[in-house]
Design a protein around this motif. Structure first.
Motif, PDB file in Angstrom:
ATOM      1  N   LEU A  93     -50.478   0.081  51.105  1.00 58.76           N
ATOM      2  CA  LEU A  93     -51.416   0.617  52.088  1.00 58.76           C
ATOM      3  C   LEU A  93     -52.077  -0.516  52.861  1.00 58.76           C
ATOM      4  O   LEU A  93     -52.772  -1.361  52.281  1.00 58.76           O
ATOM      5  CB  LEU A  93     -52.498   1.445  51.373  1.00 58.76           C
ATOM      6  CG  LEU A  93     -52.022   2.637  50.540  1.00 58.76           C
ATOM      7  CD1 LEU A  93     -53.207   3.281  49.833  1.00 58.76           C
ATOM      8  CD2 LEU A  93     -51.309   3.655  51.413  1.00 58.76           C
ATOM      9  N   LEU A 112     -47.425   9.978  44.489  1.00 66.09           N
ATOM     10  CA  LEU A 112     -48.099   9.417  45.674  1.00 66.09           C
ATOM     11  C   LEU A 112     -47.039   8.906  46.657  1.00 66.09           C
ATOM     12  O   LEU A 112     -46.084   8.232  46.271  1.00 66.09           O
ATOM     13  CB  LEU A 112     -49.027   8.285  45.258  1.00 66.09           C
ATOM     14  CG  LEU A 112     -50.317   8.729  44.541  1.00 66.09           C
ATOM     15  CD1 LEU A 112     -50.967   7.544  43.837  1.00 66.09           C
ATOM     16  CD2 LEU A 112     -51.279   9.379  45.515  1.00 66.09           C
ATOM     17  N   SER A 113     -47.228   9.249  47.933  1.00 66.49           N
ATOM     18  CA  SER A 113     -46.222   8.943  48.944  1.00 66.49           C
ATOM     19  C   SER A 113     -46.899   8.598  50.261  1.00 66.49           C
ATOM     20  O   SER A 113     -48.019   9.046  50.544  1.00 66.49           O
ATOM     21  CB  SER A 113     -45.308  10.148  49.143  1.00 66.49           C
ATOM     22  OG  SER A 113     -44.435   9.986  50.249  1.00 66.49           O
ATOM     23  N   SER A 114     -46.213   7.822  51.076  1.00 68.91           N
ATOM     24  CA  SER A 114     -46.724   7.508  52.416  1.00 68.91           C
ATOM     25  C   SER A 114     -46.484   8.655  53.387  1.00 68.91           C
ATOM     26  O   SER A 114     -47.027   8.670  54.488  1.00 68.91           O
ATOM     27  CB  SER A 114     -46.053   6.238  52.954  1.00 68.91           C
ATOM     28  OG  SER A 114     -44.634   6.418  53.000  1.00 68.91           O
ATOM     29  N   SER A 134     -51.691  -1.643  46.924  1.00 69.03           N
ATOM     30  CA  SER A 134     -50.626  -0.682  46.650  1.00 69.03           C
ATOM     31  C   SER A 134     -51.030   0.312  45.568  1.00 69.03           C
ATOM     32  O   SER A 134     -51.869   0.029  44.713  1.00 69.03           O
ATOM     33  CB  SER A 134     -49.347  -1.410  46.223  1.00 69.03           C
ATOM     34  OG  SER A 134     -49.560  -2.106  45.006  1.00 69.03           O
ATOM     35  N   ALA A 143     -52.165   7.186  51.240  1.00 72.65           N
ATOM     36  CA  ALA A 143     -51.073   7.750  50.446  1.00 72.65           C
ATOM     37  C   ALA A 143     -51.458   9.195  50.164  1.00 72.65           C
ATOM     38  O   ALA A 143     -52.637   9.547  50.154  1.00 72.65           O
ATOM     39  CB  ALA A 143     -50.894   6.978  49.143  1.00 72.65           C
ATOM     40  N   TRP A 144     -50.443  10.038  49.934  1.00 75.21           N
ATOM     41  CA  TRP A 144     -50.704  11.478  49.828  1.00 75.21           C
ATOM     42  C   TRP A 144     -50.133  12.060  48.538  1.00 75.21           C
ATOM     43  O   TRP A 144     -49.137  11.572  48.014  1.00 75.21           O
ATOM     44  CB  TRP A 144     -50.075  12.208  51.014  1.00 75.21           C
ATOM     45  CG  TRP A 144     -50.539  11.743  52.358  1.00 75.21           C
ATOM     46  CD1 TRP A 144     -49.980  10.768  53.131  1.00 75.21           C
ATOM     47  CD2 TRP A 144     -51.672  12.226  53.080  1.00 75.21           C
ATOM     48  NE1 TRP A 144     -50.695  10.606  54.292  1.00 75.21           N
ATOM     49  CE2 TRP A 144     -51.737  11.486  54.297  1.00 75.21           C
ATOM     50  CE3 TRP A 144     -52.641  13.202  52.834  1.00 75.21           C
ATOM     51  CZ2 TRP A 144     -52.716  11.710  55.248  1.00 75.21           C
ATOM     52  CZ3 TRP A 144     -53.620  13.419  53.779  1.00 75.21           C
ATOM     53  CH2 TRP A 144     -53.652  12.679  54.984  1.00 75.21           C
ATOM     54  N   VAL A 165     -46.334   2.399  46.966  1.00 77.50           N
ATOM     55  CA  VAL A 165     -46.752   2.640  48.347  1.00 77.50           C
ATOM     56  C   VAL A 165     -47.763   1.562  48.723  1.00 77.50           C
ATOM     57  O   VAL A 165     -48.835   1.468  48.114  1.00 77.50           O
ATOM     58  CB  VAL A 165     -47.394   4.034  48.501  1.00 77.50           C
ATOM     59  CG1 VAL A 165     -47.790   4.280  49.962  1.00 77.50           C
ATOM     60  CG2 VAL A 165     -46.459   5.127  48.013  1.00 77.50           C
ATOM     61  N   LYS A 196     -49.132   3.549  42.992  1.00 78.79           N
ATOM     62  CA  LYS A 196     -47.864   4.075  42.509  1.00 78.79           C
ATOM     63  C   LYS A 196     -48.129   5.077  41.402  1.00 78.79           C
ATOM     64  O   LYS A 196     -48.970   4.848  40.536  1.00 78.79           O
ATOM     65  CB  LYS A 196     -46.976   2.945  41.976  1.00 78.79           C
ATOM     66  CG  LYS A 196     -45.620   3.420  41.452  1.00 78.79           C
ATOM     67  CD  LYS A 196     -44.792   2.265  40.931  1.00 78.79           C
ATOM     68  CE  LYS A 196     -43.443   2.743  40.399  1.00 78.79           C
ATOM     69  NZ  LYS A 196     -42.612   1.599  39.891  1.00 78.79           N
TER      70      LYS A 196
END
Length: 221
Positions: A149, A215-217, A115, A155-156, A147, A117
């Motif tokens: 993974l 950071l986001s999915s 993960s 993650a973006w 997030v 964050k």
């Protein structure tokens, strides 16, 4: 002086009293006050009725023993678990002739979930020498959340720069000189620094200032 018949009556009465005591002490119904181990119910609970100290309580779920973290408990990604993808120019960016905004992916290259964050840091790469990197002033936007993974997932984050204006070498509205970096160093929270380039061109920006999304999915536009 007692008569023979009187002594006989006293003896009979004494025998009756002793017999009554013996009956109470050995009450086969278990309702008497005896503490013996006869047929009466014991006052000490049996092992059958005592709680099992090894059994999980209602408040403590039993472990599955699988060793596989759930989507809520994946370990934090380390520098060995991820890499940063090449950046590409965002569809939505400030007007101008520089980079404007770029989208960067952080991909899980390991064989297990992990993960991330938070917000990345950004620095202009300094000719291959980390000591010459130029940290950009970073402003945050959006709410940070964990997030998780899966292997191969990303993650973006979106990097929005102060845009270069004009033609040729351009200019900055602030009056400063525009900066141009062939590569940037992206610091992923808890997972180290990773160097990346634009997939087309270079990073051109003003004032060494950037706004980054959490950071986001979900891939930003």
């Amino acid at each position: 002086m007692q008569s023979k018949s009187g002594r006989h009556a006293v003896m009979v009465a004494a025998v009756a009293v002793v017999a009554g005591v013996l009956v109470v002490g050995c009450d086969p119904s278990g309702n008497g006050g005896g503490t013996g181990s006869g047929n009466g119910a014991s006052t000490v609970p049996s092992a059958k009725n005592m709680p099992d100290p090894t059994a999980p309580s209602a408040k403590t779920p039993a472990s599955t023993g699988s060793g596989t973290p759930s989507k809520h408990t994946a370990a934090h990604c380390t520098i060995k678990d991820v890499k940063v993808t090449p950046a590409h120019q965002a569809a939505k960016r400030p007007s101008g002739t520089g980079t404007g905004a770029a989208v960067v992916g952080v991909v899980n290259t390991s064989a297990h979930p992990c993960s991330v964050k938070g917000y990345v840091t950004v620095a202009g790469a300094g000719n291959g020498a980390p000591g010459k990197n130029v940290p950009l002033t970073v402003h945050h936007t959006g709410t940070a959340s964990t997030v998780v993974l899966a292997p191969g997932a990303q993650a973006w984050t979106k990097l929005t720069f102060v845009q270069v204006q004009g033609e040729g070498d351009g200019y900055c509205k602030s009056g400063s000189t525009p900066y141009s970096y062939p590569t940037m160093v992206i610091g992923v929270p808890g997972a180290g620094a990773h160097q990346t380039a634009m997939d087309d061109g270079v990073f051109a920006e003003c004032d060494n200032t950037v706004t980054v999304t959490a950071l986001s999915s979900t891939k930003p536009a």
